[in-house]
Scaffold this motif. Structure first.
Motif, PDB file in Angstrom:
ATOM      1  N   SER A 145       0.816  -1.205   0.000  1.00 57.09           N
ATOM      2  CA  SER A 145       0.000   0.000   0.000  1.00 57.09           C
ATOM      3  C   SER A 145       0.853   1.260   0.000  1.00 57.09           C
ATOM      4  N   GLY A 146       0.310   2.315  -0.583  1.00 57.85           N
ATOM      5  CA  GLY A 146       1.035   3.579  -0.712  1.00 57.85           C
ATOM      6  C   GLY A 146       1.376   4.232   0.613  1.00 57.85           C
ATOM      7  N   GLU A 147       0.470   4.140   1.590  1.00 59.82           N
ATOM      8  CA  GLU A 147       0.727   4.804   2.866  1.00 59.82           C
ATOM      9  C   GLU A 147       1.844   4.149   3.649  1.00 59.82           C
ATOM     10  N   SER A 148       2.166   2.895   3.346  1.00 58.63           N
ATOM     11  CA  SER A 148       3.212   2.204   4.097  1.00 58.63           C
ATOM     12  C   SER A 148       4.600   2.784   3.833  1.00 58.63           C
ATOM     13  N   ALA A 149       4.736   3.596   2.791  1.00 59.06           N
ATOM     14  CA  ALA A 149       6.020   4.258   2.528  1.00 59.06           C
ATOM     15  C   ALA A 149       6.381   5.196   3.683  1.00 59.06           C
ATOM     16  N   PHE A 150       5.385   5.608   4.454  1.00 60.22           N
ATOM     17  CA  PHE A 150       5.615   6.545   5.559  1.00 60.22           C
ATOM     18  C   PHE A 150       5.523   5.869   6.923  1.00 60.22           C
ATOM     19  N   PHE A 151       5.373   4.551   6.945  1.00 57.75           N
ATOM     20  CA  PHE A 151       5.289   3.828   8.215  1.00 57.75           C
ATOM     21  C   PHE A 151       6.639   3.834   8.920  1.00 57.75           C
ATOM     22  N   GLU A 152       6.580   4.026  10.209  1.00 56.55           N
ATOM     23  CA  GLU A 152       7.733   3.935  11.093  1.00 56.55           C
ATOM     24  C   GLU A 152       7.670   2.576  11.786  1.00 56.55           C
ATOM     25  N   PRO A 153       8.735   2.177  12.464  1.00 52.75           N
ATOM     26  CA  PRO A 153       8.689   0.884  13.180  1.00 52.75           C
ATOM     27  C   PRO A 153       7.501   0.763  14.134  1.00 52.75           C
ATOM     28  N   SER A 154       7.129   1.861  14.786  1.00 54.22           N
ATOM     29  CA  SER A 154       5.988   1.814  15.704  1.00 54.22           C
ATOM     30  C   SER A 154       4.684   1.564  14.959  1.00 54.22           C
ATOM     31  N   ASP A 155       4.564   2.057  13.724  1.00 54.48           N
ATOM     32  CA  ASP A 155       3.363   1.798  12.926  1.00 54.48           C
ATOM     33  C   ASP A 155       3.265   0.325  12.556  1.00 54.48           C
ATOM     34  N   TRP A 156       4.397  -0.274  12.218  1.00 48.79           N
ATOM     35  CA  TRP A 156       4.388  -1.705  11.882  1.00 48.79           C
ATOM     36  C   TRP A 156       4.026  -2.535  13.104  1.00 48.79           C
ATOM     37  N   GLN A 157       4.481  -2.133  14.278  1.00 50.06           N
ATOM     38  CA  GLN A 157       4.121  -2.870  15.489  1.00 50.06           C
ATOM     39  C   GLN A 157       2.633  -2.699  15.793  1.00 50.06           C
ATOM     40  N   ALA A 158       2.089  -1.516  15.527  1.00 50.39           N
ATOM     41  CA  ALA A 158       0.644  -1.314  15.699  1.00 50.39           C
ATOM     42  C   ALA A 158      -0.130  -2.202  14.727  1.00 50.39           C
ATOM     43  N   ALA A 159       0.382  -2.356  13.511  1.00 48.90           N
ATOM     44  CA  ALA A 159      -0.261  -3.239  12.530  1.00 48.90           C
ATOM     45  C   ALA A 159      -0.198  -4.693  12.993  1.00 48.90           C
ATOM     46  N   ARG A 160       0.910  -5.076  13.604  1.00 50.51           N
ATOM     47  CA  ARG A 160       1.033  -6.443  14.126  1.00 50.51           C
ATOM     48  C   ARG A 160       0.010  -6.671  15.248  1.00 50.51           C
ATOM     49  N   LEU A 161      -0.167  -5.679  16.122  1.00 53.46           N
ATOM     50  CA  LEU A 161      -1.155  -5.795  17.189  1.00 53.46           C
ATOM     51  C   LEU A 161      -2.562  -5.910  16.600  1.00 53.46           C
ATOM     52  N   CYS A 162      -2.844  -5.148  15.576  1.00 51.29           N
ATOM     53  CA  CYS A 162      -4.150  -5.213  14.920  1.00 51.29           C
ATOM     54  C   CYS A 162      -4.376  -6.602  14.317  1.00 51.29           C
ATOM     55  N   ALA A 163      -3.365  -7.141  13.643  1.00 49.32           N
ATOM     56  CA  ALA A 163      -3.481  -8.480  13.056  1.00 49.32           C
ATOM     57  C   ALA A 163      -3.661  -9.537  14.143  1.00 49.32           C
ATOM     58  N   TYR A 164      -3.002  -9.360  15.275  1.00 51.99           N
ATOM     59  CA  TYR A 164      -3.142 -10.289  16.398  1.00 51.99           C
ATOM     60  C   TYR A 164      -4.576 -10.252  16.939  1.00 51.99           C
ATOM     61  N   ALA A 165      -5.107  -9.024  17.118  1.00 55.70           N
ATOM     62  CA  ALA A 165      -6.479  -8.881  17.619  1.00 55.70           C
ATOM     63  C   ALA A 165      -7.477  -9.470  16.621  1.00 55.70           C
ATOM     64  N   MET A 166      -7.207  -9.255  15.333  1.00 55.13           N
ATOM     65  CA  MET A 166      -8.048  -9.816  14.285  1.00 55.13           C
ATOM     66  C   MET A 166      -8.056 -11.347  14.374  1.00 55.13           C
ATOM     67  N   THR A 167      -6.876 -11.914  14.560  1.00 58.75           N
ATOM     68  CA  THR A 167      -6.746 -13.365  14.654  1.00 58.75           C
ATOM     69  C   THR A 167      -7.519 -13.906  15.847  1.00 58.75           C
ATOM     70  N   ARG A 168      -7.347 -13.279  17.007  1.00 60.84           N
ATOM     71  CA  ARG A 168      -8.050 -13.737  18.215  1.00 60.84           C
ATOM     72  C   ARG A 168      -9.561 -13.737  18.013  1.00 60.84           C
ATOM     73  N   MET A 169     -10.074 -12.636  17.427  1.00 62.85           N
ATOM     74  CA  MET A 169     -11.502 -12.516  17.220  1.00 62.85           C
ATOM     75  C   MET A 169     -12.002 -13.561  16.214  1.00 62.85           C
ATOM     76  N   LEU A 170     -11.302 -13.721  15.110  1.00 61.88           N
ATOM     77  CA  LEU A 170     -11.739 -14.658  14.073  1.00 61.88           C
ATOM     78  C   LEU A 170     -11.617 -16.116  14.526  1.00 61.88           C
ATOM     79  N   ARG A 171     -10.566 -16.438  15.268  1.00 61.33           N
ATOM     80  CA  ARG A 171     -10.408 -17.808  15.775  1.00 61.33           C
ATOM     81  C   ARG A 171     -11.515 -18.155  16.781  1.00 61.33           C
ATOM     82  N   GLU A 172     -11.819 -17.200  17.658  1.00 66.18           N
ATOM     83  CA  GLU A 172     -12.893 -17.428  18.634  1.00 66.18           C
ATOM     84  C   GLU A 172     -14.217 -17.646  17.906  1.00 66.18           C
TER      85      GLU A 172
END
Length: 162
Positions: free
Chosen positions: A62-89
Motif C-alpha cells: 500500500s502507498g501509505e506504508s512508505a511513511f510507516f515507522e517501526p511503531s506503525d508496523w508494530q501497531a499493525a502487528r497488534l491489529c493483526a493479532y487482535a483480528m486473529t483472536r476474534m476470528l479464531r474465537e
C-alpha cells in the motif's frame, strides 16, 4: 488521531468549492524525513488467521506504508493479532462476531490510515502513477498531498536529505 466526525470528505477531484478554504485550518504539518529510506516491515506471524495475514501483507504494497515507522508496523502487528483472536474465537466456538471488537479493529486500521475514509479525513489522497498504472499493478502509489503542500509553501524538498 483527531479526525472530524461525520461523513468522509470527497476526493479533491470530486469537490466543488465556491469559497476559498481557510488556510489556517488546513495548514500542513511538515516533518523532515529522509527520502528513499523505507522501514523494513516485520514478517507476519505464521499462526495468524489467513484474513489477518492477507491484510498485513497488503500493507506492504500500500502507498501509505512508505511513511510507516517501526511503531506503525508494530501497531499493525497488534491489529493483526487482535483480528486473529476474534476470528479464531468466532470459528472455534461458533460464536457471532462481536461488534465491539470489530469496531476496535476497524478503529486500529483507521489509525494506520489503511482505509480510504481515514485517508480522506486526514486529507491524504493516494494516486497511482500515470504510466500504465492500469496494466501494471506493481506500479507504486504516490502521496500527492505532500507535493501540493510543498508547492503551497513555495519550497523544494523541505528537510529532505539525499
Amino acid at each position: 488521531m483527531g479526525m472530524k466526525p461525520g461523513p468522509s470528505p470527497k476526493r479533491s477531484t470530486q469537490r466543488r468549492r465556491r469559497n476559498k478554504p481557510d488556510e489556517s485550518a488546513t495548514a500542513p504539518l511538515v516533518v523532515a524525513t529522509v527520502r528513499g529510506t523505507r522501514v523494513k516491515p516485520p514478517s507476519e506471524d505464521r499462526t495468524w488467521h489467513p484474513i489477518a495475514k492477507g491484510w498485513y501483507r497488503s500493507l506492504k504494497e500500500s502507498g501509505e506504508s512508505a511513511f510507516f515507522e517501526p511503531s506503525d508496523w508494530q501497531a499493525a502487528r497488534l491489529c493483526a493479532y487482535a483480528m486473529t483472536r476474534m476470528l479464531r474465537e468466532h470459528e472455534d466456538n461458533k460464536t457471532p462476531l462481536r461488534a465491539g471488537m470489530l469496531d476496535t479493529i476497524w478503529s486500529m486500521m483507521g489509525d494506520l490510515l489503511t482505509t480510504e475514509t481515514s485517508r480522506r479525513r486526514a486529507r491524504i489522497e493516494l494516486e497511482r502513477a500515470a504510466t500504465d498504472a492500469e496494466s501494471d499493478p506493481a506500479v507504486p502509489a504516490t502521496v500527492t498531498i505532500m507535493n501540493q503542500y510543498r508547492d503551497q509553501l513555495g519550497v523544494d524538498d523541505v528537510g529532505v536529505g539525499s
